[in-house]
Scaffold this active site. Structure first.
Site, PDB file in Angstrom:
ATOM      1  N   THR A 146       0.927  -1.175   0.116  1.00 54.56           N
ATOM      2  CA  THR A 146      -0.083   0.073   0.160  1.00 54.56           C
ATOM      3  C   THR A 146       0.973   1.208  -0.018  1.00 54.56           C
ATOM      4  OG1 THR A 146      -1.549  -1.382   1.314  1.00 54.56           O
ATOM      5  CG2 THR A 146      -1.866   1.160   1.222  1.00 54.56           C
ATOM      6  N   LYS A 179       4.367  -8.779   3.882  1.00 53.23           N
ATOM      7  CA  LYS A 179       2.807  -8.447   3.732  1.00 53.23           C
ATOM      8  C   LYS A 179       2.052  -9.287   2.896  1.00 53.23           C
ATOM      9  CE  LYS A 179       0.377  -3.899   4.246  1.00 53.23           C
ATOM     10  NZ  LYS A 179       0.481  -2.544   3.998  1.00 53.23           N
ATOM     11  N   GLU A 214       4.642  -4.141  16.743  1.00 53.60           N
ATOM     12  CA  GLU A 214       4.106  -3.075  15.960  1.00 53.60           C
ATOM     13  C   GLU A 214       2.787  -2.492  16.571  1.00 53.60           C
ATOM     14  OE1 GLU A 214       3.939  -5.410  12.210  1.00 53.60           O
ATOM     15  OE2 GLU A 214       2.150  -6.361  12.914  1.00 53.60           O
TER      16      GLU A 214
END
Length: 265
Positions: free
Chosen positions: A30, A142, A175
């Site tokens: 993204t 990802k 995270e």
């Protein structure tokens, strides 16, 4: 050598037999579109290449991908871009096909305007009870397997939090639900190790290429003892954290430290 056919889509149609839909057999990135360009395009390509290689996909044509992306975003001044790549259709059960037919889906979405205010106001974090599993083969990637993040985001939404710090099964800080973390103690910058869990963000890679940021194992007690904490990803950039549960951080100090990592921001 594997052969590859590519089907690039910019619509909302995809085969029900696609392996990305059936098995999560794919990956994505993204990015932020700014003035008709994809910010940090080279790093996004590097991410896609890493996913391709570690998941055993046949080679991607990055020159053609760049052409397709530039045609897709032509004339766009500010937006988000998502590139999804699957192994396409075929194969017996989980087994991949001998001839891959990659499906590449390009989609665009409105830039999250609230990110602009977060740069000034900062971000408040809680601690998610949902923890990340340990899988070094997929750590950092990802991939399309994001059910852990779906459960974490559900917890955040149910509690009306802005975001949350996410730990792994060993209690190590990894995270937030949507971003990498950078912590500061004195003149030293740290980011959690993603050796067994988490996603290696493009913007984190950008920052680590510009400034000395140590990768290390961090527990929650150590995180709360830091002088400042930041969240970062490709869309939001670097945003200061003002609170983690009952621990408050000095926003003005964070803004000063931020200038070291983002002097041009």
């Amino acid at each position: 050598m594997k052969k590859t056919r590519i089907n690039t889509l910019t619509s909302d149609q995809i085969s029900v037999f696609d392996r990305g839909f059936n098995y999560g057999d794919g990956f994505f990135t993204t990015a932020k579109i700014s003035d008709g360009q994809v910010e940090h395009w080279d790093l996004h390509c590097a991410r896609l290449l890493t996913c391709q290689q570690r998941l055993g996909f046949s080679a991607l044509d990055f020159q053609q991908l760049h052409t397709d992306v530039m045609n897709f975003i032509c004339g766009v001044s500010l937006a988000g871009l998502k590139i999804v790549i699957t192994r396409g259709e075929g194969g017996r059960g989980y087994g991949p096909p001998s001839i891959e037919s990659h499906t590449i889906v390009l989609s665009m979405f409105e830039y999250p305007s609230h990110y602009l205010s977060l740069h000034q106001q900062g971000l408040e974090l809680e601690i998610a009870s949902t923890r990340l599993g340990l899988q070094p083969l997929l750590a950092g990637l990802k991939t399309l397997n994001r059910l852990e993040q779906v459960l974490i985001k559900q917890e955040i939404n149910d509690n009306h939090w802005q975001d949350a710090v996410v730990l792994d099964l060993n209690g190590h800080v990894i995270e937030s639900s949507m971003a990498n973390l950078i912590a500061v103690k004195g003149n030293h910058f740290f980011t959690p190790s993603l050796q067994n869990s988490g996603i290696q963000g493009v913007y984190l890679q950008h920052l680590t290429s510009q400034y000395a940021i140590s990768v290390c194992t961090i527990d929650l007690k150590q995180l709360l003892a830091m002088d400042a904490v930041f969240c970062c990803n490709s869309l939001m950039g670097l945003i200061p954290v003002t609170r983690i549960q009952h621990r408050y951080f000095d926003l003005e100090l964070a803004k000063q430290l931020k200038q070291k990592l983002e002097p041009s921001a």
